[in-house]
Design a protein around this motif. Structure first.
Motif, PDB file in Angstrom:
ATOM      1  N   ARG A 103       9.879   2.729   0.712  1.00 28.08           N
ATOM      2  CA  ARG A 103      10.847   3.724   1.188  1.00 28.08           C
ATOM      3  C   ARG A 103      10.333   4.581   2.345  1.00 28.08           C
ATOM      4  NH1 ARG A 103      14.469   0.604  -0.434  1.00 28.08           N
ATOM      5  NH2 ARG A 103      14.737   0.449  -2.674  1.00 28.08           N
ATOM      6  N   PRO A 104       9.115   5.117   2.268  1.00 25.03           N
ATOM      7  CA  PRO A 104       8.645   5.881   3.437  1.00 25.03           C
ATOM      8  C   PRO A 104       8.568   5.043   4.701  1.00 25.03           C
ATOM      9  CG  PRO A 104       6.908   5.664   1.772  1.00 25.03           C
ATOM     10  CD  PRO A 104       8.182   5.244   1.144  1.00 25.03           C
ATOM     11  N   ASN A 105       8.189   3.766   4.573  1.00 21.07           N
ATOM     12  CA  ASN A 105       8.173   2.906   5.752  1.00 21.07           C
ATOM     13  C   ASN A 105       9.577   2.667   6.290  1.00 21.07           C
ATOM     14  OD1 ASN A 105       5.395   2.442   6.160  1.00 21.07           O
ATOM     15  ND2 ASN A 105       5.334   0.919   4.524  1.00 21.07           N
ATOM     16  N   GLU A 106      10.559   2.587   5.395  1.00 19.23           N
ATOM     17  CA  GLU A 106      11.947   2.459   5.838  1.00 19.23           C
ATOM     18  C   GLU A 106      12.369   3.696   6.629  1.00 19.23           C
ATOM     19  OE1 GLU A 106      14.523   1.727   2.558  1.00 19.23           O
ATOM     20  OE2 GLU A 106      14.072  -0.413   2.474  1.00 19.23           O
ATOM     21  N   LEU A 107      12.047   4.869   6.107  1.00 25.89           N
ATOM     22  CA  LEU A 107      12.384   6.105   6.809  1.00 25.89           C
ATOM     23  C   LEU A 107      11.749   6.122   8.196  1.00 25.89           C
ATOM     24  CD1 LEU A 107      13.522   9.036   6.915  1.00 25.89           C
ATOM     25  CD2 LEU A 107      11.377   9.778   5.871  1.00 25.89           C
ATOM     26  N   LEU A 108      10.513   5.658   8.267  1.00 26.45           N
ATOM     27  CA  LEU A 108       9.786   5.644   9.542  1.00 26.45           C
ATOM     28  C   LEU A 108      10.280   4.543  10.471  1.00 26.45           C
ATOM     29  CD1 LEU A 108       6.189   6.153   8.098  1.00 26.45           C
ATOM     30  CD2 LEU A 108       7.552   7.871   9.307  1.00 26.45           C
ATOM     31  N   GLY A 109      11.094   3.629   9.954  1.00 25.35           N
ATOM     32  CA  GLY A 109      11.589   2.524  10.772  1.00 25.35           C
ATOM     33  C   GLY A 109      10.573   1.430  10.990  1.00 25.35           C
ATOM     34  N   ASP A 110       9.558   1.372  10.118  1.00 29.73           N
ATOM     35  CA  ASP A 110       8.493   0.377  10.263  1.00 29.73           C
ATOM     36  C   ASP A 110       8.822  -0.827   9.383  1.00 29.73           C
ATOM     37  OD1 ASP A 110       6.158  -1.028  10.679  1.00 29.73           O
ATOM     38  OD2 ASP A 110       4.875   0.740  10.516  1.00 29.73           O
ATOM     39  N   THR A 111       9.676  -1.685   9.872  1.00 27.20           N
ATOM     40  CA  THR A 111      10.167  -2.813   9.076  1.00 27.20           C
ATOM     41  C   THR A 111       9.079  -3.822   8.744  1.00 27.20           C
ATOM     42  OG1 THR A 111      10.832  -3.970  11.112  1.00 27.20           O
ATOM     43  CG2 THR A 111      12.494  -2.600  10.019  1.00 27.20           C
ATOM     44  N   ARG A 112       8.012  -3.876   9.521  1.00 26.58           N
ATOM     45  CA  ARG A 112       6.953  -4.865   9.273  1.00 26.58           C
ATOM     46  C   ARG A 112       6.014  -4.437   8.151  1.00 26.58           C
ATOM     47  NH1 ARG A 112       3.929  -7.273  14.186  1.00 26.58           N
ATOM     48  NH2 ARG A 112       3.677  -8.963  12.688  1.00 26.58           N
ATOM     49  N   ARG A 113       6.279  -3.303   7.554  1.00 20.99           N
ATOM     50  CA  ARG A 113       5.523  -2.873   6.374  1.00 20.99           C
ATOM     51  C   ARG A 113       6.443  -2.675   5.170  1.00 20.99           C
ATOM     52  NH1 ARG A 113       2.352  -0.400  10.465  1.00 20.99           N
ATOM     53  NH2 ARG A 113       0.114  -0.779  10.240  1.00 20.99           N
ATOM     54  N   CYS A 114       7.672  -3.146   5.284  1.00 21.81           N
ATOM     55  CA  CYS A 114       8.641  -2.956   4.203  1.00 21.81           C
ATOM     56  C   CYS A 114       8.630  -4.149   3.252  1.00 21.81           C
ATOM     57  CB  CYS A 114      10.040  -2.736   4.774  1.00 21.81           C
ATOM     58  SG  CYS A 114      10.245  -1.128   5.565  1.00 21.81           S
ATOM     59  N   GLY A 115       7.665  -4.155   2.356  1.00 27.06           N
ATOM     60  CA  GLY A 115       7.629  -5.171   1.327  1.00 27.06           C
ATOM     61  C   GLY A 115       6.638  -6.284   1.583  1.00 27.06           C
ATOM     62  N   ILE A 116       6.463  -7.120   0.561  1.00 31.03           N
ATOM     63  CA  ILE A 116       5.530  -8.248   0.640  1.00 31.03           C
ATOM     64  C   ILE A 116       6.303  -9.467   1.133  1.00 31.03           C
ATOM     65  CG2 ILE A 116       3.916  -9.690  -0.662  1.00 31.03           C
ATOM     66  CD1 ILE A 116       3.594  -7.390  -2.634  1.00 31.03           C
ATOM     67  N   LYS A 117       6.275  -9.665   2.448  1.00 32.50           N
ATOM     68  CA  LYS A 117       7.022 -10.760   3.069  1.00 32.50           C
ATOM     69  C   LYS A 117       6.156 -11.455   4.115  1.00 32.50           C
ATOM     70  CE  LYS A 117      11.382  -8.154   2.761  1.00 32.50           C
ATOM     71  NZ  LYS A 117      12.483  -7.539   3.547  1.00 32.50           N
TER      72      LYS A 117
ATOM     73  N   GLY B 110       0.823  -1.204   0.000  1.00 32.26           N
ATOM     74  CA  GLY B 110       0.000   0.000   0.000  1.00 32.26           C
ATOM     75  C   GLY B 110       0.856   1.253   0.000  1.00 32.26           C
ATOM     76  N   LEU B 111       0.337   2.309  -0.595  1.00 33.16           N
ATOM     77  CA  LEU B 111       1.085   3.568  -0.689  1.00 33.16           C
ATOM     78  C   LEU B 111       1.064   4.307   0.652  1.00 33.16           C
ATOM     79  CD1 LEU B 111      -0.126   4.880  -4.176  1.00 33.16           C
ATOM     80  CD2 LEU B 111       1.644   3.184  -3.643  1.00 33.16           C
ATOM     81  N   VAL B 112       2.125   5.063   0.897  1.00 26.88           N
ATOM     82  CA  VAL B 112       2.277   5.817   2.151  1.00 26.88           C
ATOM     83  C   VAL B 112       2.600   7.263   1.794  1.00 26.88           C
ATOM     84  CG1 VAL B 112       3.539   6.012   4.331  1.00 26.88           C
ATOM     85  CG2 VAL B 112       3.176   3.749   3.296  1.00 26.88           C
ATOM     86  N   ASP B 113       1.737   8.185   2.184  1.00 28.22           N
ATOM     87  CA  ASP B 113       1.920   9.601   1.857  1.00 28.22           C
ATOM     88  C   ASP B 113       2.339  10.364   3.107  1.00 28.22           C
ATOM     89  OD1 ASP B 113       1.914  12.103   0.705  1.00 28.22           O
ATOM     90  OD2 ASP B 113      -0.034  11.854  -0.291  1.00 28.22           O
ATOM     91  N   LEU B 114       3.583  10.827   3.116  1.00 28.03           N
ATOM     92  CA  LEU B 114       4.121  11.537   4.281  1.00 28.03           C
ATOM     93  C   LEU B 114       3.674  12.990   4.364  1.00 28.03           C
ATOM     94  CD1 LEU B 114       7.857  10.322   4.297  1.00 28.03           C
ATOM     95  CD2 LEU B 114       5.899   9.335   5.506  1.00 28.03           C
ATOM     96  N   GLN B 115       3.025  13.487   3.303  1.00 29.03           N
ATOM     97  CA  GLN B 115       2.675  14.909   3.281  1.00 29.03           C
ATOM     98  C   GLN B 115       1.415  15.130   2.466  1.00 29.03           C
ATOM     99  OE1 GLN B 115       5.842  17.422   1.888  1.00 29.03           O
ATOM    100  NE2 GLN B 115       4.895  19.287   2.668  1.00 29.03           N
ATOM    101  N   ILE B 116       0.309  15.320   3.159  1.00 24.55           N
ATOM    102  CA  ILE B 116      -0.958  15.590   2.467  1.00 24.55           C
ATOM    103  C   ILE B 116      -1.751  16.595   3.284  1.00 24.55           C
ATOM    104  CG2 ILE B 116      -1.924  13.466   3.484  1.00 24.55           C
ATOM    105  CD1 ILE B 116      -3.782  13.346   0.989  1.00 24.55           C
ATOM    106  N   ASN B 117      -2.103  17.703   2.634  1.00 24.14           N
ATOM    107  CA  ASN B 117      -2.797  18.806   3.309  1.00 24.14           C
ATOM    108  C   ASN B 117      -4.311  18.696   3.233  1.00 24.14           C
ATOM    109  OD1 ASN B 117      -0.232  20.541   3.640  1.00 24.14           O
ATOM    110  ND2 ASN B 117      -0.299  20.139   1.445  1.00 24.14           N
ATOM    111  N   GLY B 118      -4.792  17.922   2.257  1.00 26.21           N
ATOM    112  CA  GLY B 118      -6.229  17.760   2.075  1.00 26.21           C
ATOM    113  C   GLY B 118      -6.506  16.950   0.830  1.00 26.21           C
ATOM    114  N   PHE B 119      -7.804  16.742   0.565  1.00 26.87           N
ATOM    115  CA  PHE B 119      -8.182  15.936  -0.595  1.00 26.87           C
ATOM    116  C   PHE B 119      -9.679  16.077  -0.843  1.00 26.87           C
ATOM    117  CE2 PHE B 119      -8.573  11.738  -2.878  1.00 26.87           C
ATOM    118  CZ  PHE B 119      -7.636  12.006  -3.859  1.00 26.87           C
ATOM    119  N   LYS B 120     -10.040  16.137  -2.113  1.00 22.97           N
ATOM    120  CA  LYS B 120     -11.438  16.156  -2.545  1.00 22.97           C
ATOM    121  C   LYS B 120     -12.300  17.178  -1.789  1.00 22.97           C
ATOM    122  CE  LYS B 120     -12.002  11.824  -4.974  1.00 22.97           C
ATOM    123  NZ  LYS B 120     -12.828  10.632  -5.195  1.00 22.97           N
ATOM    124  N   GLY B 121     -11.788  18.404  -1.722  1.00 21.62           N
ATOM    125  CA  GLY B 121     -12.557  19.495  -1.144  1.00 21.62           C
ATOM    126  C   GLY B 121     -12.439  19.657   0.352  1.00 21.62           C
TER     127      GLY B 121
END
Length: 382
Positions: free
Chosen positions: A336-350, A43-54
């Motif tokens: 990559r964002p999960n790696e930066l966050l140190g969340d190894t249990r979301r780093c890839g399909i394993k 799944g995608l991880v967005d580190l920076q989002i100010n809003g969406f769809k109004g």
């Protein structure tokens, strides 16, 4: 409850069947009867989002229902984790939004699991035109640890990222406090000289916020804050690859130099996901959204008014440039964002990893999300 997700592995391009149980990937085997057009990726991880769809996280009328609406809309875009990003504002306004976000997390399982943290982008930023970007000047201030601690107490520790300008008085000490408290510090909206960038990195700053944007129109050709951040081995870089914020040549350079330390972000405003037309921003400016997805100030097509593209749109744009492989581009928006966050249990399909996944098809140059799986649960299905 056990479920099976089948598709083509986005990296190996081989059929795969994932057994999901209790929110985890239990086994991964070669799949039979797999649709050759459907791929499985993290799944995608967005580190920076100010809003969406109004809906804007920074407007005072933000409600828990709106936070849920954004979360569900992002599921449709394949985003399984995101950071609501609060920009420079008054103490009262930031405090109010933090309360709404905290209450939203406590009231709804999907929101709580999807908001990986809160990104505070300001108010400790440069006051100079250019680096300040669209942040309101009247609320810009120097780093204030007591004020930050007040906000963090309201957020109950959910502020996980802060973007600041390291040249401001007290910034280096502030960075050290953040690092000790487990808050990731990003350099952004800065007019710092090279030495100040190096001091920030030495103090523990981890990445550059939307590198190449929020800068002066003219910079010294050799000694400037973009080159210094790009040259840093320690710094990751987040990039807005929407086709408007960075030209392809610059993206190419950034991706080559940062290699496995570049991350795609949307930096989306509330205008992302809306139809082309004329709109009014919450700071009172008239903006135009054209059919290509470009958001600009009314009457000034060359002056961007923020991003109006989702993270998935950024993935598609980067794929269209052929600057990297599809698998690597998807990694820049997920692994990559999960790696930066140190969340190894979301780093890839394993096997053993948390089942935050997307099933998608590529159709006429776009990525069509078929399913979004959050912690093993299908939260969106086409």
């Amino acid at each position: 409850m056990t479920s099976i997700i089948k598709g083509i592995h986005y990296k190996t391009e081989q059929p795969v069947a994932l057994e999901i149980n209790a929110g985890l990937i239990k086994t991964s085997t070669t799949g039979n009867g797999v649709n050759p057009n459907q791929f499985i990726a993290p799944g995608l991880v967005d580190l920076q989002i100010n809003g969406f769809k109004g809906i804007d996280f920074n407007e005072p009328v933000l409600t828990e229902e709106q936070v849920l609406a954004i979360t569900q809309a992002l599921f449709e875009e394949g985003v399984t984790r995101y950071f609501p990003t609060l920009i420079t504002n008054s103490d009262a306004a930031i405090s109010n939004t933090l309360n709404v976000l905290l209450n939203s997390c406590s009231q709804n399982k999907h929101i709580n699991e999807s908001i990986a943290g809160i990104h505070l982008e300001g108010p400790f930023l440069s006051s100079e035109d250019g680096p300040r970007g669209a942040h309101p000047l009247k609320y810009i201030q120097n780093p204030d640890w007591d004020l930050f601690c007040k906000w963090q107490e309201i957020a109950q520790g959910k502020i996980k990222i802060i973007t600041l300008a390291p040249e401001l008085p007290g910034a280096i000490a502030f960075i050290k406090h953040c690092v000790a408290a487990g808050v990731i510090v990003a350099i952004g909206h800065t007019a710092a000289n090279s030495e100040q960038i190096r001091e920030a990195v030495a103090a523990g700053a981890r990445f550059s916020t939307h590198l190449g944007n929020a800068s002066h129109l003219v910079l010294p050709r050799h000694d400037n804050y973009i080159w210094e951040q790009l040259a840093s081995e320690e710094l990751w870089a987040t990039l807005i690859a929407d086709g408007f914020h960075l030209p392809q040549a610059l993206l190419n350079v950034f991706l080559k130099v940062k290699k496995n330390k570049s991350i795609l972000v949307s930096d989306a405003t509330k205008f992302a996901g809306l139809k082309p037309g004329s709109y009014q921003s919450h700071i009172g400016s008239a903006v135009e959204l054209d059919a290509s997805g470009k958001l600009f100030m009314s009457g000034s097509p060359k002056m961007l008014a923020g991003s109006a593209r989702s993270l998935l749109d950024c993935v598609d744009y980067l794929i269209s440039t052929r600057l990297d492989s599809t698998a690597n581009i998807l990694d820049r928006a997920s692994l990559r964002p999960n790696e930066l966050l140190g969340d190894t249990r979301r780093c890839g399909i394993k096997e053993g990893n948390i089942a935050d996944l997307i099933v998608f098809e590529r159709d006429a140059g776009t990525t069509k999300i078929i399913q979004t799986i959050k912690s093993g649960e299908v939260v969106y299905s086409l």
